[in-house]
Design an enzyme around this catalytic site. Sequence first.
Site, PDB file in Angstrom:
ATOM      1  N   PRO A   7       0.809  -1.225   0.000  1.00  0.00           N
ATOM      2  CA  PRO A   7       0.000   0.000   0.000  1.00  0.00           C
ATOM      3  C   PRO A   7       0.838   1.269   0.000  1.00  0.00           C
ATOM      4  O   PRO A   7       1.911   1.319   0.578  1.00  0.00           O
ATOM      5  CB  PRO A   7      -0.770  -0.119   1.326  1.00  0.00           C
ATOM      6  CG  PRO A   7       0.188  -0.841   2.234  1.00  0.00           C
ATOM      7  CD  PRO A   7       0.976  -1.794   1.349  1.00  0.00           C
ATOM      8  N   MET A   8       0.328   2.289  -0.670  1.00  0.00           N
ATOM      9  CA  MET A   8       0.892   3.638  -0.598  1.00  0.00           C
ATOM     10  C   MET A   8      -0.276   4.599  -0.650  1.00  0.00           C
ATOM     11  O   MET A   8      -0.990   4.674  -1.662  1.00  0.00           O
ATOM     12  CB  MET A   8       1.846   3.907  -1.760  1.00  0.00           C
ATOM     13  CG  MET A   8       3.165   3.173  -1.686  1.00  0.00           C
ATOM     14  SD  MET A   8       4.225   3.562  -3.111  1.00  0.00           S
ATOM     15  CE  MET A   8       4.589   5.295  -2.819  1.00  0.00           C
ATOM     16  N   GLN A  68      -6.469  -3.022   4.425  1.00  0.00           N
ATOM     17  CA  GLN A  68      -5.609  -2.639   5.537  1.00  0.00           C
ATOM     18  C   GLN A  68      -6.332  -1.622   6.416  1.00  0.00           C
ATOM     19  O   GLN A  68      -6.888  -0.641   5.916  1.00  0.00           O
ATOM     20  CB  GLN A  68      -4.293  -2.031   5.036  1.00  0.00           C
ATOM     21  CG  GLN A  68      -3.328  -1.692   6.172  1.00  0.00           C
ATOM     22  CD  GLN A  68      -2.044  -1.046   5.700  1.00  0.00           C
ATOM     23  OE1 GLN A  68      -2.001   0.160   5.489  1.00  0.00           O
ATOM     24  NE2 GLN A  68      -0.987  -1.847   5.526  1.00  0.00           N
ATOM     25  N   CYS A  98       3.020   3.171   9.344  1.00  0.00           N
ATOM     26  CA  CYS A  98       2.957   4.428   8.596  1.00  0.00           C
ATOM     27  C   CYS A  98       3.736   5.525   9.313  1.00  0.00           C
ATOM     28  O   CYS A  98       3.459   5.843  10.483  1.00  0.00           O
ATOM     29  CB  CYS A  98       1.505   4.860   8.404  1.00  0.00           C
ATOM     30  SG  CYS A  98       1.335   6.452   7.561  1.00  0.00           S
ATOM     31  N   GLY A 201      11.193  -3.173   1.699  1.00  0.00           N
ATOM     32  CA  GLY A 201      12.107  -2.039   1.760  1.00  0.00           C
ATOM     33  C   GLY A 201      13.277  -2.145   0.813  1.00  0.00           C
ATOM     34  O   GLY A 201      14.042  -3.098   0.868  1.00  0.00           O
ATOM     35  N   CYS A 224       6.500  -1.516  -3.048  1.00  0.00           N
ATOM     36  CA  CYS A 224       5.615  -0.353  -3.060  1.00  0.00           C
ATOM     37  C   CYS A 224       6.162   0.684  -4.036  1.00  0.00           C
ATOM     38  O   CYS A 224       5.771   0.705  -5.197  1.00  0.00           O
ATOM     39  CB  CYS A 224       5.457   0.223  -1.663  1.00  0.00           C
ATOM     40  SG  CYS A 224       4.794  -0.946  -0.442  1.00  0.00           S
ATOM     41  N   ARG A 225       7.106   1.503  -3.558  1.00  0.00           N
ATOM     42  CA  ARG A 225       7.659   2.558  -4.423  1.00  0.00           C
ATOM     43  C   ARG A 225       8.305   1.975  -5.679  1.00  0.00           C
ATOM     44  O   ARG A 225       8.189   2.543  -6.766  1.00  0.00           O
ATOM     45  CB  ARG A 225       8.681   3.382  -3.643  1.00  0.00           C
ATOM     46  CG  ARG A 225       8.081   4.229  -2.532  1.00  0.00           C
ATOM     47  CD  ARG A 225       9.153   4.951  -1.729  1.00  0.00           C
ATOM     48  NE  ARG A 225      10.001   4.019  -0.999  1.00  0.00           N
ATOM     49  CZ  ARG A 225      11.240   4.275  -0.600  1.00  0.00           C
ATOM     50  NH1 ARG A 225      11.796   5.444  -0.886  1.00  0.00           N
ATOM     51  NH2 ARG A 225      11.934   3.382   0.070  1.00  0.00           N
TER      52      ARG A 225
END
Length: 319
Positions: A7-8, A68, A98, A201, A224-225
């Site tokens: 998620p982002m 989430q 977060c 990560g 994610c990113r």
Amino acid sequence: MRVVLGPMEGVLDHLMRHLLCEINQYDMCVTEFVRVVDLVLPKRVYLKYCPELENGGRTPSGTPVRVQLLGQAPEIMAENAANAIEYGSYGIDLNFGCPSKLVNGSNGGAALLKQPELIYQVVKAVRESVPQDQVVSAKVRLGFDDCSSYPEIVDAVVQGGANELVVHGRSKADGYRAGTIRWDLIGDIARNTPIHITANGDVWNWADGQKCLEVTGCDTLMVCRGALNMPNLGRHLKENAEPMHWLDVLRLMLRYSEFEMKGDKGLYYPNRIKQWLTYLRHEYPQAQDVFTKVRVHKVAGDIVTVLQRELDILETVAV
């Protein structure tokens, strides 16, 4: 290897999940967090964040989607989790990672890393509220100010009864700074924890993915990113496929534009497409030139014109 699309907030929404799951082999997606404060949220809120609930909890291409939740009140979190499962979520994920100052300021997300006992209470309440055949997972960082408290954080999640744990290998204070990732500590967790661990990560490409798997001993990665930097990252990680060609990235952006411009989503399109170009610049030098050209535009149609012009030029050269 399993690869999960993570998620982002405000970025990896259902439209982006739809697009990326069509061209990748993601094993699962996790939604942007649904903020729970002191109310049982109506179904329409869950459908806003996860319209896939009306498709059996899966993207149009069939990838399962997990809702989430972010909050700190055990009983209310439990009630909302039970409803999300009833609506069709593929399990429940709990956000304890977060790093947003706004979220942390209201005692949400990573703020709970300073309160392992509260993490335990939330996980336990949620686990007891949903059917046993439904997975309860949690996403954490290694600590708040530093990484020294991760054993207590992990123990709280395990003792609370979660089935799975996603670990982002940084503290909250680390933010997303380069050079701070601690895959080695994720590995320590994986070796000493009885539940399934997913590593998260700084996995930007196939080499990173292989190194992360080796160091952590995990068999699942969450991206994610990186999924925005390289749109076919899922296939790249699983198959060592070549990164998507820039020509195809432009085509994908135009398809995304069609999605975004329908309904009220079109109001956010200029910011969204500029944001995506910012991520793409990490993998594609060409994205900087396109970003410069669209940056001055505030109207969706003008931005689409720029993208189409760039595509036409490249297709002409290719022929």
